[in-house]
Enzyme design. Structure first.
Site, PDB file in Angstrom:
ATOM      1  N   PRO A 155      -4.093   6.599   1.180  1.00 52.36           N
ATOM      2  CA  PRO A 155      -4.829   5.487   1.787  1.00 52.36           C
ATOM      3  C   PRO A 155      -4.252   4.152   1.339  1.00 52.36           C
ATOM      4  O   PRO A 155      -3.952   3.956   0.157  1.00 52.36           O
ATOM      5  CB  PRO A 155      -6.250   5.680   1.243  1.00 52.36           C
ATOM      6  N   CYS A 156      -4.098   3.246   2.300  1.00 47.77           N
ATOM      7  CA  CYS A 156      -3.306   2.040   2.036  1.00 47.77           C
ATOM      8  C   CYS A 156      -4.126   0.787   1.736  1.00 47.77           C
ATOM      9  O   CYS A 156      -3.572  -0.255   1.439  1.00 47.77           O
ATOM     10  CB  CYS A 156      -2.408   1.759   3.244  1.00 47.77           C
ATOM     11  N   GLN A 157      -5.472   0.874   1.798  1.00 46.84           N
ATOM     12  CA  GLN A 157      -6.271  -0.331   1.672  1.00 46.84           C
ATOM     13  C   GLN A 157      -6.026  -1.072   0.363  1.00 46.84           C
ATOM     14  O   GLN A 157      -6.078  -2.299   0.316  1.00 46.84           O
ATOM     15  CB  GLN A 157      -7.771   0.001   1.785  1.00 46.84           C
ATOM     16  N   TYR A 175      -3.283  -1.498  -1.251  1.00 45.82           N
ATOM     17  CA  TYR A 175      -2.034  -2.250  -1.253  1.00 45.82           C
ATOM     18  C   TYR A 175      -1.977  -3.318  -0.159  1.00 45.82           C
ATOM     19  O   TYR A 175      -1.109  -4.186  -0.168  1.00 45.82           O
ATOM     20  CB  TYR A 175      -0.842  -1.305  -1.034  1.00 45.82           C
TER      21      TYR A 175
END
Length: 415
Positions: A115-117, A119
């Site tokens: 999950p990229c939230q 970064y």
């Protein structure tokens, strides 16, 4: 080649590899809706291999419940999807169940993107306050454990552009530490920022890809990105992408193609089975939003992005006229889409259909086409869940080319 798919989401990355003939042994995903989507896709491929897509068509048409549909599928295919959050607590369970599925098979590759939230540059100041306790920041370490356990020949790690500049709790850039972690497991690694639009996807979407090859493979990881360049191509525009889809109003669902002949890209990659258009459903909108949408589309057609503070006062519902002024955004028929993100699950204001007559935000299927999912790809379990899965996905057509480029470098080695 046998693949493990980590942080699978709705399956965009896995789908491209499947299309290239890779064998996905196992998916691991924490979101229940996405897991159901992955199971349904596994069911689709099983039925396709058996020459029995009529059963799948019955499900898409609503003639079978999900339970009735799954009764037609051997448990083995459904059990390939593991619904777990990859964490310290769940790791033993994941490894145990994964071991049963893999059953000693050699693993050729691991794919996935945490999950990229954490970064992302959007909301970074807000995330800064929870950075010390935010486990998402260090999910790459779990990815590394799977590399250590299964020793694949290659891996693909995908994430947002913001990872390039992200700093950890020590105020040090995290990316070099991630690369060092992967190198410590015996891989030579290389990373690159890739824009989907350069590879034939009708969407401007920049994402960071880290590719790794085992040191003993005698293949430089940079070679992968050189091979991938061969597959660059120009993209069709949204007018062409949507050309064969029906004209419809806000709140409608029409799962029937128009009489318009689809362009070649759609025929080859998206519309592969006639009668399998599904989830072409648009949100209902209130009258205020419909008026705003018309103004935004007209401005876009004149080459302008209408800002919130430029709206007539009777259409404003927020007093904040200094921040987030691009709350409404229209797509353009003669251009590609701006980046599709998971926020589309909240509302469609940022993805207004370019056709003024239709006066609505895009449908689930139109969003899926922007991400180059085939029309036969079904997203469980609700419209909101579908939009979220689509917004978080790797475009399928890009994943297909990634899978192809990996085969290329491995075949070159054998020659």
């Amino acid at each position: 080649m046998n693949i493990i798919d980590l942080f699978s989401g709705g399956g965009g990355l896995a789908e491209g590899f499947k299309q290239q003939g890779y064998n996905i042994l196992c998916h691991v995903e924490m979101d229940k809706d996405a897991c159901d989507t992955l199971k349904t896709r596994e069911a689709y491929y099983h039925l396709k291999d058996k020459g029995n897509l009529d059963t799948y068509k019955l499900y898409l048409n609503g003639d079978l419940t999900k339970e009735e549909f799954y009764c037609n599928i051997p448990e083995y295919f459904l059990s390939k999807v593991l619904n777990y959050q990859i964490s310290q607590n769940e790791l033993p369970n994941i490894m145990k169940n994964m071991g049963k599925i893999i059953d000693g098979s050699k693993i050729d590759g691991i794919i996935g993107g945490p999950p990229c939230q954490a970064y992302s540059t959007i909301g970074r100041s807000r995330n800064e306050k929870i950075k010390e306790k935010d486990e998402r920041v260090y999910l790459y370490k779990y990815y590394s454990l799977f590399l250590e356990e299964y020793d694949p020949t290659f891996f693909i790690f995908e994430n947002v552009k913001g990872l390039l500049s992200y700093k950890d709790i020590h105020n040090e850039k995290l990316l070099p530490k991630i690369l060092k972690e992967f190198q410590s497991k015996g891989y030579n690694v290389y990373y690159k920022l890739i824009n989907s639009v350069d590879y034939g996807i009708p969407q401007k979407r920049e994402r960071l890809f880290i590719f790794g090859m085992k040191n003993d493979s005698n293949i430089d990881a940079q070679t992968f990105f050189e091979k991938l360049l061969v597959y660059q191509e120009s993209s069709i525009n949204l007018g062409e992408l949507f050309y064969d889809l029906p004209s419809m109003e806000a709140g409608q669902e029409i799962n029937k193609y128009s009489q318009n002949i689809p362009v070649q890209f759609v025929t080859d990659n998206l519309r592969r089975h006639e009668g399998m258009l599904s989830q072409n459903i648009s949100r209902p909108h209130n009258e205020r939003d419909k008026i705003i949408y018309k103004l935004v589309v007209k401005a876009k057609n004149d080459g302008e992005n209408l800002k919130y503070n430029e709206l007539p006062s009777n259409l404003k519902t927020h007093k904040n006229e200094k921040h987030f002024l691009d709350r409404f955004k229209s797509l353009r028929e003669n251009d590609q889409s701006h980046t599709l993100v998971a926020h589309i699950s909240k509302d469609g204001h940022y993805y207004i259909h370019p056709d003024l007559k239709q006066n609505r935000s895009i449908t689930v299927r139109e969003a899926a086409r922007i991400q180059t999912f085939p029309d036969d790809y079904y997203f469980e379990n609700s419209r909101t869940a579908a939009f979220k899965q689509i917004g978080n996905a790797v475009p399928v057509y890009l994943s297909n080319k990634i899978a192809k480029a990996i085969k290329d470098i491995l075949l070159d080695r054998e020659e």
